[in-house]
Design a protein around this motif. Structure first.
Motif, PDB file in Angstrom:
ATOM      1  N   ARG A 122      16.288 -12.593  14.684  1.00  0.00           N
ATOM      2  CA  ARG A 122      16.306 -11.733  15.863  1.00  0.00           C
ATOM      3  C   ARG A 122      16.934 -12.480  17.031  1.00  0.00           C
ATOM      4  NH1 ARG A 122      12.953  -7.319  15.675  1.00  0.00           N
ATOM      5  NH2 ARG A 122      12.625  -7.395  17.937  1.00  0.00           N
ATOM      6  N   GLU A 124      16.668 -12.315  20.256  1.00  0.00           N
ATOM      7  CA  GLU A 124      15.837 -12.743  21.382  1.00  0.00           C
ATOM      8  C   GLU A 124      14.908 -13.905  21.022  1.00  0.00           C
ATOM      9  OE1 GLU A 124      13.671  -9.128  19.567  1.00  0.00           O
ATOM     10  OE2 GLU A 124      15.687  -9.954  19.708  1.00  0.00           O
ATOM     11  N   GLU A 125      14.831 -14.267  19.739  1.00  0.00           N
ATOM     12  CA  GLU A 125      13.956 -15.356  19.317  1.00  0.00           C
ATOM     13  C   GLU A 125      14.688 -16.693  19.190  1.00  0.00           C
ATOM     14  OE1 GLU A 125      12.200 -13.978  15.712  1.00  0.00           O
ATOM     15  OE2 GLU A 125      10.920 -12.495  16.711  1.00  0.00           O
ATOM     16  N   GLY A 146      17.367  -7.239  27.087  1.00  0.00           N
ATOM     17  CA  GLY A 146      16.177  -7.889  26.541  1.00  0.00           C
ATOM     18  C   GLY A 146      16.538  -8.891  25.461  1.00  0.00           C
ATOM     19  N   TYR A 147      17.489  -8.528  24.608  1.00  0.00           N
ATOM     20  CA  TYR A 147      17.958  -9.456  23.575  1.00  0.00           C
ATOM     21  C   TYR A 147      18.635 -10.675  24.207  1.00  0.00           C
ATOM     22  CZ  TYR A 147      17.527  -5.344  20.479  1.00  0.00           C
ATOM     23  OH  TYR A 147      17.077  -4.251  19.790  1.00  0.00           O
ATOM     24  N   GLN A 149      18.234 -11.906  27.285  1.00  0.00           N
ATOM     25  CA  GLN A 149      17.490 -12.589  28.346  1.00  0.00           C
ATOM     26  C   GLN A 149      17.342 -14.098  28.142  1.00  0.00           C
ATOM     27  OE1 GLN A 149      13.390 -11.367  28.796  1.00  0.00           O
ATOM     28  NE2 GLN A 149      13.308 -12.032  30.931  1.00  0.00           N
ATOM     29  N   PRO A 150      16.961 -14.587  26.942  1.00  0.00           N
ATOM     30  CA  PRO A 150      16.792 -16.039  26.783  1.00  0.00           C
ATOM     31  C   PRO A 150      18.080 -16.824  27.044  1.00  0.00           C
ATOM     32  CG  PRO A 150      15.773 -14.856  24.957  1.00  0.00           C
ATOM     33  CD  PRO A 150      16.589 -13.859  25.712  1.00  0.00           C
TER      34      PRO A 150
END
Length: 206
Positions: A122, A124-125, A146-147, A149-150
Motif C-alpha cells: 500500500r 501510504e504504508e 491520503g496515499y 501524505q507520507p
C-alpha cells in the motif's frame, strides 16, 4: 505523436528510444491477458502514455528520486526510469498493491536494467523519501492525497496527472486537506491537467 516526434520533443537518446520500444512491446504482450491499459489507447501509445509520462521530467528536470503510486502499467514511473537510466544518482520507486502488476513491472525493470525498485504494498504504508511523488489514474484527489501524505510530509513535491475533472477534485479535496497547489495544462492532451502539490496537512476538526 510518432516515435520520431517524441525523440525530437524530449531529446531522448537512441538507447532510451530502444528501451521505450521494448517496454511498449512487453506492455502490448501483457495487456492481452492483464488489461493494464485500455486496448484502444495502444495505437496512440506514444502520445497517450509515453509523452504524457515524460512531460513530468520536463517540469522537474532536477529531481533525482521519484515514487510512482499505483504504478500499474508503468506510467509514469517506468518511462521516467528509462529516461533517468543514465543518471547514476537517480532512482524510481514503483509502488502497487496488486501482485500481478508488480510482477510485470519487475520484469521490465530487470529486462532493461533500470534504476528502479518495485514495491508490492500500500502506497501510504511505505517510508520512502523522494524528490517527487507522482500518480496517474489512481484515485480522486481527496483519496490520492491520503496515499501521498507520507511522501509530501518528508519533503516531496507532488506531480499528479489528472483528467478534465481536476479542478472539481481539488475543490472536494480542500474539504479534507490544506495544501498549496498549481494546475498546469497537460502537453499530451489539452483536456488533461497536472496538479502540483506542496505543504499538505489535514483540515483541523472543529
Amino acid at each position: 505523436m510518432t516515435p520520431e516526434e517524441f525523440q525530437i520533443q524530449t531529446d531522448a537518446t537512441p538507447a532510451q528510444m530502444a528501451d521505450l520500444e521494448t517496454f511498449i512491446a512487453r506492455l502490448t504482450e501483457a495487456n492481452a491477458v492483464m488489461n493494464l491499459v485500455g486496448p484502444d489507447s495502444l495505437p496512440d501509445v506514444w502520445n497517450r502514455h509515453i509523452w504524457d509520462s515524460a512531460q513530468l521530467l520536463e517540469m522537474k528536470p532536477t529531481a533525482k528520486t521519484w515514487a510512482d503510486l499505483g504504478a500499474g502499467a508503468g506510467f509514469p514511473g517506468l518511462v521516467l526510469a528509462i529516461l533517468l537510466k543514465d543518471r547514476s544518482d537517480s532512482h524510481v520507486w514503483l509502488i502497487d498493491s496488486l501482485g500481478k502488476r508488480c510482477r510485470f513491472l519487475q520484469e521490465v525493470v530487470e529486462t532493461l536494467s533500470l534504476r528502479a525498485t518495485v514495491i508490492n504494498g500500500r502506497a501510504e504504508e511505505q517510508r520512502v523519501k523522494v524528490d517527487v511523488v507522482t500518480a496517474r489514474a489512481v484515485a480522486p484527489m481527496e483519496k490520492l492525497l491520503g496515499y501521498a501524505q507520507p511522501y509530501l510530509q518528508r519533503g516531496a513535491q507532488g506531480l499528479f496527472l489528472k483528467g478534465e475533472k481536476a479542478e472539481a477534485e481539488l475543490i472536494d479535496a480542500r474539504k479534507v486537506w490544506q495544501f498549496d497547489s498549481d494546475l498546469s495544462v497537460s502537453r499530451s492532451d489539452p483536456r488533461g491537467r497536472i496538479v502540483s502539490v506542496r505543504s499538505l496537512r489535514r483540515v483541523p476538526h472543529r
